[in-house]
Design a protein around this motif. Structure first.
Motif, short mmCIF file in Angstrom:
data_model
loop_
_atom_site.label_atom_id
_atom_site.label_comp_id
_atom_site.label_asym_id
_atom_site.label_seq_id
_atom_site.Cartn_x
_atom_site.Cartn_y
_atom_site.Cartn_z
N GLY A 213 0.83 -1.19 0.00
CA GLY A 213 0.00 0.00 0.00
C GLY A 213 0.86 1.24 0.00
N ARG A 214 0.23 2.40 -0.20
CA ARG A 214 1.01 3.63 -0.27
C ARG A 214 0.68 4.62 0.84
NH1 ARG A 214 -1.28 8.02 -3.48
NH2 ARG A 214 -3.49 7.65 -3.88
N ALA A 215 -0.28 4.29 1.71
CA ALA A 215 -0.61 5.16 2.84
C ALA A 215 0.39 4.93 3.96
CB ALA A 215 -2.02 4.87 3.31
N PRO A 216 0.49 5.85 4.91
CA PRO A 216 1.44 5.66 6.01
C PRO A 216 1.00 4.63 7.03
CG PRO A 216 0.23 7.71 6.31
CD PRO A 216 -0.13 7.19 4.95
N GLY A 217 -0.30 4.32 7.09
CA GLY A 217 -0.78 3.40 8.12
C GLY A 217 -0.67 3.99 9.51
N ILE B 140 -12.63 -1.14 -9.24
CA ILE B 140 -12.58 -2.41 -9.97
C ILE B 140 -12.67 -2.17 -11.47
CG2 ILE B 140 -13.88 -4.52 -10.44
CD1 ILE B 140 -14.57 -4.72 -7.54
N HIS B 141 -13.58 -1.28 -11.88
CA HIS B 141 -13.70 -0.97 -13.31
C HIS B 141 -12.40 -0.36 -13.85
CE1 HIS B 141 -15.37 0.38 -17.12
NE2 HIS B 141 -14.90 1.59 -16.85
N LEU B 142 -11.82 0.54 -13.09
CA LEU B 142 -10.59 1.18 -13.52
C LEU B 142 -9.47 0.15 -13.65
CD1 LEU B 142 -9.20 3.85 -14.21
CD2 LEU B 142 -8.78 4.19 -11.76
N TYR B 143 -9.38 -0.76 -12.69
CA TYR B 143 -8.35 -1.80 -12.74
C TYR B 143 -8.52 -2.69 -13.97
CZ TYR B 143 -6.09 -6.27 -11.63
OH TYR B 143 -5.34 -7.42 -11.70
N ARG B 144 -9.72 -3.17 -14.17
CA ARG B 144 -9.95 -4.09 -15.29
C ARG B 144 -9.77 -3.41 -16.64
NH1 ARG B 144 -14.98 -6.81 -12.12
NH2 ARG B 144 -13.84 -8.54 -11.15
N SER B 145 -10.22 -2.17 -16.75
CA SER B 145 -10.09 -1.46 -18.02
C SER B 145 -8.65 -1.05 -18.31
CB SER B 145 -10.99 -0.23 -18.04
OG SER B 145 -10.61 0.71 -17.04
N SER B 146 -7.82 -0.93 -17.25
CA SER B 146 -6.42 -0.55 -17.43
C SER B 146 -5.49 -1.75 -17.57
CB SER B 146 -5.94 0.28 -16.22
OG SER B 146 -6.73 1.42 -16.03
N PHE B 147 -6.02 -2.95 -17.40
CA PHE B 147 -5.15 -4.13 -17.27
C PHE B 147 -4.38 -4.44 -18.56
CE2 PHE B 147 -4.11 -8.61 -17.30
CZ PHE B 147 -3.52 -8.76 -16.06
N ARG B 148 -3.11 -4.73 -18.35
CA ARG B 148 -2.23 -5.20 -19.42
C ARG B 148 -1.58 -6.50 -18.95
NH1 ARG B 148 1.03 0.50 -20.02
NH2 ARG B 148 -0.75 1.82 -20.62
N PRO B 149 -1.64 -7.56 -19.74
CA PRO B 149 -1.01 -8.83 -19.33
C PRO B 149 0.47 -8.65 -19.03
CG PRO B 149 -2.42 -9.16 -21.25
CD PRO B 149 -2.31 -7.66 -21.05
N SER B 150 0.95 -9.44 -18.07
CA SER B 150 2.34 -9.33 -17.64
C SER B 150 2.88 -10.72 -17.30
CB SER B 150 2.42 -8.45 -16.39
OG SER B 150 1.81 -9.12 -15.29
N GLU B 151 4.14 -10.76 -16.85
CA GLU B 151 4.70 -12.03 -16.39
C GLU B 151 3.91 -12.57 -15.21
OE1 GLU B 151 8.79 -11.63 -15.37
OE2 GLU B 151 9.38 -10.79 -17.30
N ALA B 152 3.35 -11.69 -14.41
CA ALA B 152 2.62 -12.12 -13.22
C ALA B 152 1.24 -12.65 -13.54
CB ALA B 152 2.51 -10.95 -12.24
N PHE C 277 -6.06 5.24 -7.53
CA PHE C 277 -4.62 5.36 -7.87
C PHE C 277 -3.98 3.99 -8.03
CE2 PHE C 277 -0.14 5.73 -7.05
CZ PHE C 277 0.24 6.94 -7.58
N SER C 278 -4.07 3.15 -6.99
CA SER C 278 -3.43 1.84 -7.05
C SER C 278 -4.16 0.90 -8.00
CB SER C 278 -3.35 1.23 -5.66
OG SER C 278 -2.44 1.94 -4.85
N ALA C 279 -5.47 1.10 -8.16
CA ALA C 279 -6.22 0.27 -9.10
C ALA C 279 -5.69 0.44 -10.52
CB ALA C 279 -7.70 0.64 -9.04
N LYS C 280 -5.50 1.67 -10.95
CA LYS C 280 -5.00 1.94 -12.29
C LYS C 280 -3.56 1.45 -12.45
CE LYS C 280 -4.92 5.67 -15.73
NZ LYS C 280 -3.53 5.58 -16.19
N LEU C 281 -2.74 1.69 -11.42
CA LEU C 281 -1.34 1.27 -11.49
C LEU C 281 -1.25 -0.26 -11.54
CD1 LEU C 281 1.64 2.12 -11.39
CD2 LEU C 281 1.49 2.01 -8.88
N ALA C 282 -2.04 -0.95 -10.73
CA ALA C 282 -2.03 -2.41 -10.75
C ALA C 282 -2.43 -2.94 -12.12
CB ALA C 282 -2.96 -2.95 -9.68
#
Length: 338
Positions: free
Chosen positions: A112-116, A204-216, A177-182
């Motif tokens: 995550g990117r928050a300080p917690g 969830i929509h942003l993540y799926r629409s931004s998704f690019r296949p990777s090694e992972a 933010f993290s959805a798009k980056l992921a």
């Protein structure tokens, strides 16, 4: 009603310190909970980094992960998550490289990117307060490079252990933010809908629409956090849930503390606007007996098309918490390994 679509279920544990209890007791309960989760067929057991909170004992997250992994045999164990801007990427690569070396094939690194924590605590962690999370992609790239260095390039600083090990990296978030980056990096994504449900569907929509296949990953993989408190009756579950409601209420009022025992009537304790704010956080979750939990899980899976659910349950009584996860496992069609 049985689940119409079975998915893996996992556990998010904050190693809660109950009122009158100690961190040492919390860790013993965490171990018992993790061992039960393994026997019941849960997929993974994650712990979260928080600081300066008397009710949460998992501040040294990688240490607690090692403790849990050492007391279990098969369940995946990881972070939900490590707040990367609090740490040097080299240190996290070494810590999780060490964990992966000790418990191969069982360690997850959720980031995550928050300080917690609050700003004063972030300052004590030596975090640069001028940064507001925008440095996260750069830190993530640096961390990734310690695990995956170029074969044809000299590297003066190397993570040992860590380099060359396959530690799955997840991105965690409560906004876009993290959805798009992921999605852009082709990494699995876990959304903190257990405390930020209002942004879930958008993320969830942003993540799926931004998704690019990777090694992972070749296709998107979404895990969503869900508050579930189950008991043998709806009435008992509603009473158990007041401990978590009291915890949220203390956060709203700026007085966080240890997990309190349940109460009979929350209306005597909260103001109408506090009640509205609190109950909105529980919209994305389930409180009740097995039938109510099954029905709500079906709704959540239908709405989100999630690939996995990660469940958190802030329950004061340890035996009641263990029973809650037994009921959730039954509702989720998990296959016990007992």
């Amino acid at each position: 009603m049985p689940l119409e679509r079975s998915v893996p279920l996992s556990v998010l544990d904050l190693a809660s310190v109950v009122e009158g209890g100690t961190p040492a007791e919390s860790f013993r309960r965490t171990m018992e909970m993790a061992q039960l989760a393994e026997r019941l067929g849960y997929n993974r057991y994650w712990l979260a980094e928080h600081h300066n909170m008397s009710g949460i004992a998992s501040s040294a997250t990688s240490v607690v992960i090692g403790y849990v992994a050492g007391g279990t045999k098969r369940i995946r164990v990881g972070s939900g998550g490590i707040m990367l801007p609090n740490h040097a990427p080299l240190v996290i690569a070494e810590q999780f490289g060490t964990l992966e070396s000790m418990y191969p094939g069982r360690i997850d690194l959720g980031l995550g990117r928050a300080p917690g924590s609050d700003q004063t605590t972030a300052r004590a962690l030596r975090r640069d307060l001028s940064m507001q999370g925008q440095e996260f992609p750069e830190l993530l790239t640096e961390l990734w490079a310690f695990f995956h260095p170029p074969a044809d390039q000299y590297r003066p600083v190397r993570a040992t252990p860590g380099e060359g090990l396959n530690v799955p990296i997840w991105l965690l978030g409560s906004s876009g933010f993290s959805a798009k980056l992921a999605g852009e990096l082709g990494l699995p994504f876990s959304f903190a809908s257990h405390f930020a449900p209002e942004y879930l569907m958008q993320a969830i929509h942003l993540y799926r629409s931004s998704f690019r296949p990777s090694e992972a990953l070749s296709q998107p993989y979404v895990m969503v956090g869900v508050n579930i408190i189950a008991a043998d009756t709806d009435e008992e579950a509603k009473r158990l849930a007041t401990s978590q409601q009291l915890q949220f209420l203390s956060l709203i009022r700026g007085t966080p503390g240890k997990l309190k025992p349940p109460v009979d009537n929350m209306d005597q304790l909260w103001q109408p606007h506090e009640r509205e704010a609190l109950l909105s956080k529980f919209n994305f979750g389930a409180i009740g007996g097995k039938a109510a939990v099954e029905a709500r899980m079906n709704e959540i899976l239908k709405d989100t098309m999630a690939d996995e659910l990660i469940v958190t349950s802030q329950i004061y009584d340890h035996k009641a918490r263990l029973r809650s996860f037994e009921i959730i496992a039954e509702a989720g069609n998990l296959q016990s390994t007992v």
